[in-house]
Scaffold this motif. Sequence first.
Motif: not given
Ligand SMILES: [Zn+2]
Length: 287
Positions: A71, A73, A76, A153, A176
């Motif tokens: 994902h 965020h 990452h 998440h 996550d």
């Molecule tokens: Zn995350």
Amino acid sequence: MTPTLTFWGTRGSIPTPGPGTTRYGGNTACLSIAGAGRLVILDAGSGLRPLGHDLMVHRDGPLKADILISHTHWDHIQGLPFFKPLSAPGNEFCIFGAAQNGVPLEEILRHQMDPMVFPVPLTALAAKVQVTEVVPGDFVLTDFRVSAYRLRHPGTTLGYRLTPKHSGRSIAYVTDNELGEGGDYPVGPDWRPGLARFLQGTDTLIHDAMYSEQIVQARRGWGHSTPREAVELAGEAGCRRLVLFHHEPEHDDSAIDRLLEDTREFARRIVPGLEVDAAAEGMELPL
Ligand SMILES: [Zn+2]
Ligand SMILES: [Zn+2]
């Protein structure tokens, strides 16, 4: 040649350099699978920078790799602007991941390198970059079969299970992910049995284990799990090995040592025979 999984970043949320994190590492999420044909990279956290350095030093000729993003965020994707192989002509990368709330993945990655916040735009890089959006389900890479499963998440977060097409054992990268109660995620009532089915028979499970048992009650709905919850899942799915991942930024090496010891003790009682490790920067696992 046996495929090898290498951990370049193990930390969650934010890089945590310093004397307290030298053993387990301070870089955020990044793993590589080499030796199974085309290189595969899992997540592009700050650990992607040392991986890029290693590739520039040790690789001859053009580099081609697939990068799977769980994902978008920060922890990452934040290594991507500092991944040196992106600046070398002749290199080719395919980036796979989910769109977020209708916003295309490519647009999110471009925003991270917008002139407002970063000096070099994504489009100015010399390497060829192709962004492919994926949804839960199956797809294939050059040398791996991949299944993706939606995780609990915030945002659209995917867990990946990879099985080498030729030889070697399967791994699942599930970070996550909130295994406990709490949170309002758009997943159905069959989510948990579905996750266990998705993971069934995976050799090595890399799972989010951010919160200690002491703190998790206060953080229900934040999208992470405890090591004990990860052990229960590994047991249900019949995995051989569990690797605790996405370490809490407040945990120094000795805190992770204690967590690992407690988790191994728990696993001996609940899932005898399960091998439990904590992800450490530089750790290599043959598949
Ligand atoms: Zn995350
Ligand atoms: Zn994270």
